[in-house]
Scaffold this active site. Structure first.
Site, short mmCIF file in Angstrom:
data_model
loop_
_atom_site.label_atom_id
_atom_site.label_comp_id
_atom_site.label_asym_id
_atom_site.label_seq_id
_atom_site.Cartn_x
_atom_site.Cartn_y
_atom_site.Cartn_z
N ASP B 323 25.72 82.20 64.80
CA ASP B 323 24.98 81.27 65.55
C ASP B 323 24.38 81.80 66.56
OD1 ASP B 323 25.18 79.21 63.35
OD2 ASP B 323 26.98 78.35 64.20
N GLU B 364 17.51 74.70 82.77
CA GLU B 364 16.60 75.27 83.18
C GLU B 364 15.98 75.13 84.39
OE1 GLU B 364 17.16 73.09 80.50
OE2 GLU B 364 16.19 73.77 78.61
N PHE B 391 12.17 63.97 85.63
CA PHE B 391 11.49 64.22 84.16
C PHE B 391 11.56 63.02 83.40
CE2 PHE B 391 11.84 65.31 79.91
CZ PHE B 391 10.97 66.39 79.41
N THR B 392 10.54 62.50 82.69
CA THR B 392 10.66 61.39 81.80
C THR B 392 10.10 61.89 80.38
OG1 THR B 392 8.60 60.32 82.06
CG2 THR B 392 10.62 59.62 83.49
N SER B 398 8.29 67.31 85.72
CA SER B 398 8.99 66.65 87.04
C SER B 398 8.15 67.36 88.28
CB SER B 398 10.37 66.93 86.69
OG SER B 398 10.52 68.37 86.76
N LYS B 409 5.82 70.32 87.63
CA LYS B 409 5.71 71.55 86.64
C LYS B 409 6.15 70.74 85.38
CE LYS B 409 10.80 72.41 86.01
NZ LYS B 409 11.36 71.66 86.88
#
Lengths: 570, 696
Positions: B323, B364, B391-392, B398, B409
């Site tokens: 994987d 991130e 962030f949404t 965000s 960004k």
């Protein structure tokens, strides 16, 4: 050793080296499924034979059926040959009016020729009629050789096929081996022999006047044809008792060389056939080089020990050097024409090929000189061995080597992409077990039996042990080479050696076919960097080492009490 | 596509905390040794030895020589008596040493099994009836399909799947890992194991295992070795050893008539000594210990192999399905680069990106801060009085507003719209950068301040350091690596190239995996894979080596033939190496054992016949003192070599990943050539020692 020995050895290696790819490639086509050279000539004959014998050439056999066919064919061969000897007085072509052959000897001879051993407890010229020699022995010289080649073809198919239930058709392999390989080669060889002056006629005893004015009785007969069959098919049973030491059987220096070449030709070429059929030439050359190494060591050692002369004579101050005026070396039991080096060449070659022909008396060799052919046979007839069966033996030893050392690369051992697992190992062990059983049990019983001690052994002490060991090694390995010096034509020896020969033949052939069947069923693992390498010099060295160690461990104590003690005593 | 949750820092193979817990019981722990000595005698029972033909022959030889010793006591010379007695003693030692090797190998597992058995103590289960009422039943009476309620502080009564609720669970009894794990209904983290403890909350478990067939039961049986069956290669090797034993028995038995003929009849004691020295006692004595130790090595890495067959298959594997996430990459995308549009410096982009990410706690976001700090020596400063814009899913970006600056960004489209809304223009260069990054399989994050688009953060899936080297090693061993990923082919190709895998399967569905495995197997290759989800189960069952993650579903754990308690997919590579090491150890000791025989012959054969043929002293190349000392030295060497090799058999031969040709060359030199030479030295030294002690 003389320069001529080295020249002859070099020529022999060169001749074998040249014919191996040519003949080997041809034989690969004979055993393959595609078109083969000579189809236009051979195919109609084959079809006729198949129709008469009601064989469907398209129908392949599973290994059990294949093995059953080999056994049935051999059984019939033994019965026919036995009957022929017992009835030769009423059968035609008996110019010397020889009587019928005794029961035990008939059994021994029948088994001997059907198993491609060609051990002879008799003197051919005084025991057998031309009919028995030609239609009995010579026929078996063909078909016993062809049977061995057929089994080999089946084994190679087992290694090269994947997920196949069948390994070929015995009758087809038998017919094609005989018709397309042995017959043409033997025909040419026979002509060459005749051209050199080998006798080929239907005479019986001929009385001639010698140059000294006395008269001598000479046995003539169909010698050249049997000589060709005997050499090409690695049979070894001579028309005459003294075999290739007889000038009517082996008249010139050329025939002496030619005979050696003939016995080596097919067994070595089959290694190329093998490489071709499995689609990897290196595999064939690995087998070739192992066989060649053993053979070279044997012939050079035997020739060296014989040209070295008798240590007792050396101590007594006798000059045994090889010079232009004398052949030198140990000349006991050797024809002046042949000499000690030639004797070594033959002894080494004929014991490595399960041929058993001789041009000198092995019993008269120096202890170490005699050790060479004896030990050579005990390797299991793999250098290069009899036609077909020699390659089988070496491939089985390769499987054994792969299994012993293969785990060392961290994978289930593989040979030619076939995993070597319990069922194969079982059969390999059976194969490896059969020959020591035939040799050691036979010799072990014989050496303490009063009948053998009183009737057979003429030389007491270590030499007598060597003679008995040699006889059973020869029978158990289907070689037929005779050390001689013992009386082999006794009831016990005839029967016991016959049993040894049967074990040495069929307890090897059946496991071989079993292995072929088991391998054919398997899938092939594609080669990768993780695959145990079997096409390399290292693997050749490994097979060489395993062969020496297995044979050495099995036979060293017995050899120590025979030739080794004898050598250390003089 | 199923993935495993793994921490952002890569677990280095085999270095989990569980490993440390397990290792505390050493194989040569005094208590284990004491028990092993007792077991060596118990294992003298012929019924036990019947499984091992080589050692059975030695035991029969020991009995025979012992009887002969007592028969001749007082009748033969003292020297003869001492000789026979010593031979008998060392033959018994040969058997005992072999038994001891096996007992030591079993010892650690037995000790571990006892600990596990304590956790299997009878529990009381609260079974929920169909009408919702609860009844209390003993854990042993639960049936498959029963629903049990387990609350904080209780032991889970049996294996099952969580069907309701979420809970943190202490699995240390099984895995040795003390940090609790989360198990919840649905999804791929629903499996719970009987004997583990719920630490918080309440869950309802559907029982999947009958009493006596639970994971814990299987684990106990496994580490105890009570159900140990011989593996295919072990069976084949046993057949070979039995065959060699028969051949050498033939050689020994037939030697007597030859000796009688030569007026050198041998005593039975000498013949037995010869036979025992020739048959492959070294490998015969160590074979089962090697197998047990191999399984134990896996257990110590927290991998439970359900059969020895699977361990051997691991050595044979030629294709690894790995994987991507968790094995090859860390699983989270990380910032790799800042790219600026013309007129803006990279440092400006970095600063803006960092500021906008200060409040971003996703991997991130953190990676952006780390990169900015590292590459541009920016220090993350406190923002005072600003407003964080989280962030949404709607805004898909965000940022932060402070000191009159407004930084964002996010996804290209969202940021473009935000810039344009403020009257800005997206320069065509930015679009080019974004397209280039996408083309390389990366994810572009556009950074803007006010109406100015500054540049792009290049987020990419980061390949674990050292993984490419690992794959190169595997390639050297002839093993192909195949990356399995749900990514699109473009992204997959980039990662595949970077990681150096041989092949990849992009946008992989369980069906794709299955098809790939079948294709490989049809070509004769053996395949290994890891998996944890229920939809992995068919592929796990199809693969030759299927390693299920302990965090996975019961279905996956049932389907695979190994379970990794650490749930670390990278361990597949270790498993392959352990499998190979097991086979190599067997092969090496077999070769060593057979090569040993040559020297023993040179010791024994001259000794046997020197009385009848004094000239045979010329092949007494070791110049051993007397026939008796020579034979005895060979017998003693034969016994001692087993003890000497026990540590090697248990630890395994050193495994260096390399090609088969290189491995063969190396091992043939060490164990083949070494096996030829070592006994010459050993026998000579023993001869010197026992001669000094007075054996004549």
């Amino acid at each position: 050793m003389s320069v001529s020995f080295w020249i002859q050895l070099g020529l022999l290696v060169a001749a074998v080296g040249v014919t191996t790819p040519l003949l080997g490639g041809y034989m690969a086509k004979v055993y393959g499924n595609a078109e083969a050279p000579g189809d236009r000539v051979f195919l109609p004959v084959e079809r006729l034979i198949y129709r008469i014998c009601r064989v469907d050439p398209e129908r392949e056999q599973r290994w059990t059926v294949y093995a059953f066919s080999v056994l049935a064919f051999s059984l019939v061969g033994i019965l026919v040959l036995y009957a022929m000897q017992r009835l030769q007085t009423v059968l035609p072509m008996n110019p010397t009016a020889v009587p019928k052959v005794g029961e035990a000897l008939s059994w021994n001879t029948a088994v001997s020729f059907v198993t491609n051993t060609n051990w002879q407890s008799y003197a051919g010229e005084s025991t057998l009629s031309n009919f028995t020699q030609m239609t009995g022995l010579t026929v078996q010289n063909f078909v016993s050789a062809a049977s061995g080649m057929a089994v080999m073809a089946a084994l190679i198919r087992g290694l090269s096929r994947r997920r196949s239930r069948t390994i070929g058709n015995f009758w087809v392999d038998l017919v094609r081996s005989t018709l397309r390989i042995l017959l043409p080669l033997m025909f040419v060889a026979g002509i060459v022999y005749v051209s050199q002056g080998v006798v080929q006629n239907f005479e019986g005893f001929t009385t001639v006047k010698t140059v000294e004015g006395r008269s001598q009785v000479i046995r003539q007969g169909p010698t050249a044809s049997q000589e060709a069959a005997k050499m090409v098919g690695t049979n070894g049973g001579g028309f005459n008792n003294v075999n290739a030491a007889n000038p009517l059987q082996n008249p010139t220096g050329f025939t002496d060389f030619f005979g050696l070449y003939l016995i080596l030709m097919i067994p070595f070429a089959l290694t190329f056939t093998y490489g071709k059929m499995v689609g990897d030439g290196r595999q064939g050359w690995v087998v070739f080089s192992v066989m060649l190494s053993f053979w070279l060591i044997a012939v050079i050692a035997a020739a060296a020990f014989e040209t070295g002369g008798n240590p007792n004579l050396t101590r007594a101050g006798a000059n045994q050097a090889v010079t232009s005026s004398q052949s030198g070396g140990n000349m006991e039991g050797k024809d002046i024409r042949n000499g000690p080096a030639e004797c070594g060449l033959w002894a080494g070659s004929t014991t490595g090929t399960s041929n058993g022909a001789t041009n000198c008396q092995h019993d008269s060799m120096t202890p170490l000189g005699g050790l060479v052919p004896m030990a050579h046979m005990k390797l299991g007839e793999v250098s290069p061995g009899g036609v077909g069966v020699g390659l089988n033996g070496l491939l089985i030893l390769a499987l054994l080597s792969v299994f012993i050392a293969g785990l060392m690369v961290g994978r289930t051992p593989e040979y030619m992409g076939k995993k070597i697992q319990a069922s194969e190992v079982k059969l390999v062990v059976l194969y490896i077990l059969a020959m020591p059983f035939a040799v050691l049990v036979g010799a072990g019983i014989a050496i303490v039996l009063p009948t053998v001690l009183n009737q057979s052994i003429l030389n007491p002490g270590p030499h007598g042990l060597s003679e008995v060991l040699y006889a059973f090694a020869s029978a158990g390995n289907n070689n037929g080479s005779a050390f001689a010096g013992i009386t082999a034509n006794t009831q016990f020896m005839n029967i016991a050696l016959g049993v040894s020969m049967l074990i040495g033949r069929f307890f090897l052939i059946i496991p071989t076919l079993g292995i072929a069947g088991a391998l054919a069923r398997k899938d092939k693992v594609p080669p990768s960097a993780g695959t145990f390498p079997t096409g390399t010099p290292l693997f050749a060295g490994l097979v060489f080492g395993v062969t020496v160690i297995v044979a050495g461990l099995t036979f060293f104590p017995a050899l120590a009490l025979g030739p080794i003690v004898e050598h250390l005593s003089i | 596509m199923t993935t495993t949750m793994s921490p952002p820092s890569a677990p280095t193979p085999g270095a989990g905390s569980a490993e440390k817990v397990r290792k505390s019981t050493s194989m040569f722990d005094p208590s284990i040794m004491r028990r092993a000595i007792g077991d060596s005698f118990r294992k003298l029972n012929p019924r036990h030895l019947a499984k091992n033909p080589v050692m059975l022959v030695v035991e029969v030889g020991s009995v025979v020589t012992t009887l002969l010793f007592f028969r001749d006591l007082g009748r033969s010379s003292t020297q003869e008596n001492v000789f026979a007695g010593l031979v008998a003693i060392f033959l018994w030692f040969t058997v005992l040493f072999a038994n001891f090797a096996e007992a030591v190998a079993e010892g650690r597992g037995k000790a571990q099994a006892e600990t596990l058995k304590k956790t299997r103590a009878e529990t009381v289960a609260r079974r929920r009836r169909a009408d919702g009422s609860i009844e209390e039943v003993p854990g042993g009476e639960l049936d498959v399909g029963d629903l049990c309620v387990v609350t904080a502080g209780e032991l889970i009564p049996s294996d099952g799947d969580v069907v309701e609720g979420i809970a943190s669970i202490d699995e240390s009894a099984i895995t040795g890992e003390s940090a609790p794990v989360i198990r919840e209904a649905g999804g791929d983290r629903s499996a719970v194991t009987g004997g583990t403890r719920v630490l918080s909350d309440e869950i309802v478990v559907r029982i999947t295992a009958r009493a006596g067939e639970t994971f814990l039961d299987r684990m106990i049986a496994l580490v105890e070795g009570s159900e140990r069956q011989k593996t295919p290669n072990e069976i084949a090797l046993n057949i070979l050893l039995a065959g060699l034993t028969i051949i050498f028995t033939l050689a020994t038995v037939s030697l007597q008539p030859f000796a009688i003929y030569s007026n050198a009849e041998q005593s039975i004691v000498v013949l037995v000594a010869l036979l025992v020295c020739l048959i492959p006692t070294t490998i015969g004595g160590l074979l089962s210990a090697i197998g047990i130790a191999g399984m134990d090595r896996l257990v110590r890495r927290n991998v439970l192999a359900m059969s020895g067959r699977a361990v051997e298959a691991a050595g044979d594997v030629s294709t690894l399905l790995l994987d991507k996430t968790g094995t090859i990459t860390y699983g989270a995308r990380q910032a790799a680069e800042f790219r600026a549009v013309p007129g803006v410096t990279e440092a400006e982009v970095a600063e803006a990106a960092m500021l906008s990410s200060l409040a971003d706690e996703t991997p991130e976001g953190r990676s952006i801060v780390v990169l900015a700090e590292g590459e541009h020596q920016l220090s993350a400063r406190e923002i005072v009085g600003g407003t964080l814009v989280p962030f949404t899913a709607q805004t898909r970006m965000s940022g932060v507003d402070f000191d009159g600056r407004s930084i964002r960004k996010g996804a290209t489209d969202s940021v473009r719209k935000w810039v344009e809304d403020q009257g800005g223009v997206i320069p065509p260069e930015l679009t080019a950068i974004v397209e280039a990054i996408s083309g390389q399989g990366g994810t572009p994050l556009v950074v803007a301040e006010g109406s100015r688009a500054l540049g792009v953060v290049y987020l990419k899936d980061t390949v674990k350091p050292g993984i490419a080297e690992r794959f190169a090693e595997l390639r050297l061993m002839g093993i192909r690596t195949v990356m399995i990923t749900g990514d699109n082919p473009l992204t997959a190709a980039v990662i595949a190239k970077e990681a150096g895998v041989d092949d990849f399967l992009a946008e992989a569905t369980p069906e794709d995996k299955m098809a790939y495995i079948k294709k490989e197997q049809a070509g004769g290759r053996l395949v290994a894979m890891t998996g944890d989800g229920t939809n992995d189960a068919p592929a796990l069952a199809q693969a030759d080596v299927g390693v299920a993650m302990n965090t996975g579903t019961q279905a996956a754990k049932e389907a695979g033939n190994m379970v990794d308690l650490d749930s670390d997919p990278t361990k597949l590579i270790d498993i392959v190496e352990i499998g190979k090491q097991l086979l190599i150890t067997r092969g090496s000791l077999t070769t060593f054992s057979i090569a040993n025989d040559v020297a023993k012959y040179f010791a024994i054969v001259p000794a046997m016949f020197i009385a009848a043929f004094p000239q045979l002293n010329q092949i007494n190349i070791m110049n051993l003192a007397s026939p008796r000392s020579a034979i005895l030295s060979a017998v003693i060497f034969n016994a001692l070599i087993i003890v000497i090799l026990i540590p090697l058999a248990l630890r395994g031969v050193k495994f260096v990943p390399s090609s088969a040709a290189a491995l063969l060359r190396r091992n043939l030199l060490i164990y083949g050539a070494g096996g030829l030479i070592a006994p010459f030295v050993g026998i000579k030294l023993i001869d010197l020692a026992i001669t000094a002690l007075g054996v004549k």
